[in-house]
Write an enzyme that holds these catalytic residues in place. Structure first.
Site, PDB file in Angstrom:
ATOM      1  N   HIS A 467       0.601   7.703   7.417  1.00  0.00           N
ATOM      2  CA  HIS A 467       0.720   7.001   6.132  1.00  0.00           C
ATOM      3  C   HIS A 467      -0.258   7.589   5.107  1.00  0.00           C
ATOM      4  O   HIS A 467       0.144   7.975   3.999  1.00  0.00           O
ATOM      5  CB  HIS A 467       0.439   5.509   6.347  1.00  0.00           C
ATOM      6  CG  HIS A 467       0.463   4.697   5.092  1.00  0.00           C
ATOM      7  ND1 HIS A 467       1.510   3.876   4.759  1.00  0.00           N
ATOM      8  CD2 HIS A 467      -0.434   4.563   4.080  1.00  0.00           C
ATOM      9  CE1 HIS A 467       1.272   3.288   3.604  1.00  0.00           C
ATOM     10  NE2 HIS A 467       0.074   3.681   3.173  1.00  0.00           N
ATOM     11  N   GLU A 468      -1.528   7.647   5.458  1.00  0.00           N
ATOM     12  CA  GLU A 468      -2.523   8.154   4.513  1.00  0.00           C
ATOM     13  C   GLU A 468      -2.301   9.637   4.233  1.00  0.00           C
ATOM     14  O   GLU A 468      -2.552  10.114   3.118  1.00  0.00           O
ATOM     15  CB  GLU A 468      -3.940   7.905   5.045  1.00  0.00           C
ATOM     16  CG  GLU A 468      -4.277   6.440   5.309  1.00  0.00           C
ATOM     17  CD  GLU A 468      -4.053   5.526   4.110  1.00  0.00           C
ATOM     18  OE1 GLU A 468      -4.058   6.028   2.965  1.00  0.00           O
ATOM     19  OE2 GLU A 468      -3.864   4.319   4.321  1.00  0.00           O
ATOM     20  N   HIS A 471       0.058   9.999   1.391  1.00  0.00           N
ATOM     21  CA  HIS A 471      -0.622   9.901   0.092  1.00  0.00           C
ATOM     22  C   HIS A 471      -1.278  11.236  -0.264  1.00  0.00           C
ATOM     23  O   HIS A 471      -1.229  11.685  -1.417  1.00  0.00           O
ATOM     24  CB  HIS A 471      -1.705   8.826   0.148  1.00  0.00           C
ATOM     25  CG  HIS A 471      -1.216   7.428  -0.003  1.00  0.00           C
ATOM     26  ND1 HIS A 471      -0.387   7.023  -1.018  1.00  0.00           N
ATOM     27  CD2 HIS A 471      -1.469   6.305   0.741  1.00  0.00           C
ATOM     28  CE1 HIS A 471      -0.135   5.725  -0.908  1.00  0.00           C
ATOM     29  NE2 HIS A 471      -0.778   5.270   0.148  1.00  0.00           N
ATOM     30  N   HIS A 474       1.075  13.766  -1.617  1.00  0.00           N
ATOM     31  CA  HIS A 474       1.467  13.440  -2.991  1.00  0.00           C
ATOM     32  C   HIS A 474       0.521  14.122  -3.991  1.00  0.00           C
ATOM     33  O   HIS A 474       0.952  14.614  -5.043  1.00  0.00           O
ATOM     34  CB  HIS A 474       1.442  11.920  -3.174  1.00  0.00           C
ATOM     35  CG  HIS A 474       2.215  11.429  -4.347  1.00  0.00           C
ATOM     36  ND1 HIS A 474       2.323  10.088  -4.641  1.00  0.00           N
ATOM     37  CD2 HIS A 474       2.911  12.063  -5.317  1.00  0.00           C
ATOM     38  CE1 HIS A 474       3.070   9.935  -5.727  1.00  0.00           C
ATOM     39  NE2 HIS A 474       3.430  11.121  -6.166  1.00  0.00           N
TER      40      HIS A 474
END
Length: 680
Positions: A467-468, A471, A474
């Site tokens: 998940h991190e 980020h 991105h």
């Protein structure tokens, strides 16, 4: 000062990285004062420019004016959260008001606003990114008091200055209560049920804390979660759960007054600016646009999920009683008994999975996903300073060249906030012909290595890492011209799409084969475990949905308008208010003396106020987007290239729905999440 203060000197560190080894807490305030003076001089020059206002001499110039200030602020805020000793926390009372004062000076300056307004009304700005930045700059002035009269501007300034110190104070109280609690167990008989990994971790913690012949459990995630899931001693589970849910409830670190004060000040600020509530203010720059749309969205999920959640709980109660458990399930029973039921239904002992998820292998697996999808290569580098000895640094490259730096900070420490997050020490933007690349960090609180084993992750920790990492991608793949639109500078209910979509890969057989390998033998995770992981993925999906909706409803209660007709948050009892706000999601008895609001950092000291619903909103997007990958192949370069060019590279340069439509060819299907969760 600029030659001796490492926060002001030109970096001589590889990649222009932050020289952490030279920075001391006493450097921050002097550096900030120099940077603020420089920013004010830049603003003065913009106002003094005799040329007609245009994009370059006003909009772009304003964005650059305070750049050094925010570089220092990023460094301070990140260090305070990840390695914040008392001196760093104390600095917040000095630093935050100065930052807010500068923002107010800019946002409330009528001459600057007049220039920005003139550019926004003037035709001729070309290019979507430039148009977006003009619109964003104008809205920022309007949303921060540009249209107010002199008295109202002074009131807004006072509100912002007061709010600037309350968030850090809220987090400091939570951290202090988290660190102050220890469950010390000297009788080994009370440790029945706990796996070897939990016992080794507790023994190591006992040594760190100087406790002889004992095991110490804390409120840090790995310790807390393992104990609640496996410890057979129900009374000790109750003690630990109660300690966690009563952090910052009472005593010197109580956040009850801060909760009411923060919510009240945000409500007052919104109304001063002409909005009905803080939620109305926030959602003006969200995909959802209005609180009533969010309420309808969450209510639909409640209506779809609650019947299934009640069935799940009935099944769990029946199983618990048949297994000799308590007649009434309490919150400290859920993790223990649901794990037992999960093991029975799927023949899956989650501790059996740990050996297949050594941290180094999982991290390498995340890197391999980035290579297959986006042609990225992560190369560990030495000689780049770090702020704690166990932080790793990687250079990220693709076929063209350098893409940025990636910092990985994985283990709990007494100076680190709980949870997991991704942040940046530097953003991405174009500086003339140069492409300034980002420095990105993911910060987690994973299971530590022991004397005999490396860090072996739970499946949930694997999900958190991916998940991190999403980020981080991105930011690392950002290709924008202006820093305030690049990386994760997007609408809050869109920002979780790149992170949450990465979680989908880890329940795919093809993905698990890349990194789920036994830490001793190197054996790829057996097919039987893969099948069980996939089968168990939606175990108690409705319960988990209701849990997230509980947080979202509580957030909207504090910041929406429904409860504040004729009164303010200052008038309520925090515990009673919370119980009323979340009653539709109750699946077990509430426990007097415990409270979520007072430790809910996301919405009181983080950036998710009136935005926690965004996790579920973005889950609709990520479920729909991953269906596209499933249709074409989970490592389809065609789909990955579209996701990269239309979502990851674009930052906030266009409206997120337009970006999503270009990626998917249509708007997201709202039922995608319910399909994935098998709720329809």
């Amino acid at each position: 000062m600029s030659t001796t203060n490492p926060l002001l000197a030109t970096s001589d560190v590889p990649f222009g990285a932050v020289p952490f080894e030279r920075i001391r807490h006493e450097h921050f305030l002097p550096a900030l004062e120099v940077a603020i003076a420089e920013a004010k001089a830049n603003v003065k020059a913009i106002k003094a420019d005799s040329r007609p206002p245009d994009f370059d001499n006003t909009i772009a110039a304003l964005e650059k004016a305070s750049a050094k200030v925010y570089e220092i602020a990023y460094a301070y805020g990140n260090l305070r959260a990840a390695n914040g000793d008392p001196a760093m926390h104390a600095l917040a009372k000095e630093i935050m008001p100065r930052l807010i004062e500068l923002e107010s000076d800019v946002n409330l300056d009528p001459e600057l606003f007049a220039r920005v307004k003139a550019v926004s009304e003037k035709p001729g700005v070309t290019g979507e990114e430039k148009k977006t930045l003009v619109d964003k700059t104008y809205r920022s002035f309007r949303r921060n008091g540009g249209l107010l009269g002199p008295k109202e501007k002074e009131r807004l300034r006072a509100l912002d200055e007061e709010l600037s110190t309350l968030g850090p104070q809220f987090s400091e109280h939570v951290l202090k209560d988290t660190n102050s609690y220890e469950l010390v167990i000297a009788d080994k008989a009370k440790l029945r049920g706990l796996p070897e990994s939990a016992l080794e971790g507790a023994a190591a913690t006992a040594v760190e804390k100087g406790k002889k012949d004992a095991w110490v459990f804390t409120l840090q995630g790995p310790s807390f979660v393992s104990f609640l899931r496996y410890a057979e001693d129900r009374e000790l589970r109750r003690q630990l759960w109660t300690a966690y849910l009563s952090r910052a409830v009472s005593g010197a670190n109580s956040n009850k007054d801060l909760v009411k004060k923060i919510a009240s000040l945000r409500l007052a600020r919104a109304r001063l600016l002409g909005y009905e509530s803080h939620a109305h203010f926030q959602m003006e720059e969200r995909m959802a646009e209005r609180p009533d749309r969010v309420e309808a969205f969450m209510q639909r999920l409640v209506d779809k999920s609650k019947p299934a959640a009640l069935r799940e709980m009935a099944e769990l109660r029946k199983f618990t009683q048949e297994s000799g458990g308590p007649a009434e399930l309490m919150p400290w029973d859920y993790a223990f008994w649901s794990n037992k039921l999960k093991e029975k239904l799927f023949d899956l002992n989650t501790e059996e999975l740990r050996p297949y998820f050594p941290l180094d292998s999982v991290l390498a697996g995340a890197f391999e996903h980035a290579r297959r999808l986006y042609d990225l290569d992560f190369r560990e580098v030495k000689g780049v300073p770090v702020y704690a000895e166990d932080v790793q640094v990687f250079e990220v490259v693709d076929k063209i060249g350098h893409k940025g730096l990636f910092y990985a900070d994985f283990f709990p420490r007494g100076t680190k906030a709980a949870g997991a997050w991704c942040t940046r020490f530097r953003g991405q933007w174009q500086e003339g012909a140069s492409d300034v690349r980002p420095h990105v960090s993911i910060v987690c609180n994973f299971t530590k290595p022991t004397a005999t084993k490396p860090s072996l992750l739970t499946f949930q920790e694997v999900k958190t890492l991916f998940h991190e990492f999403g980020h981080a991608l991105h930011s690392l793949l950002s290709r924008c011209e202006h820093r305030s639109l690049s990386c994760t500078n997007v609408y809050r209910d869109f920002v979780e799409l790149p992170s949450q979509i990465m979680e989908n890969w880890i329940v795919e057989k093809e993905s698990l084969a890349l990194f789920a390998k036994h830490w001793q033998t190197g054996e790829v995770i057996p097919e039987k475990y893969v099948q069980k992981i996939v089968a168990a993925e939606n175990f108690h999906a409705a319960y988990q949905m209701m849990r997230q909706l509980r947080f979202g409803l509580l957030d909207l209660a504090w910041y929406g308008s429904k409860h504040w007709q004729g009164k303010t948050p200052a008038d309520v009892d925090v515990e009673a208010f919370e119980l009323e706000a979340v009653k539709d999601t109750d699946l077990m008895p509430n426990v007097p003396g415990t409270n979520m609001s007072v430790s809910f950092e996301h919405i009181f000291s983080g950036g998710y106020s009136a935005g926690y619903y965004g996790y579920k909103w973005a889950e609709v997007l990520d479920a729909d987007a991953f269906e596209y990958f499933k249709e074409r192949g989970i490592f389809s370069r065609e789909v990955a290239d579209r996701f990269r060019t239309e979502v990851l590279e674009k930052g906030g340069t266009e409206h997120p729905m337009e970006l999503y439509r270009r990626f998917r060819g249509r708007e997201p299907d709202p039922d995608a999440l319910l399909r994935r969760s098998q709720l329809i």
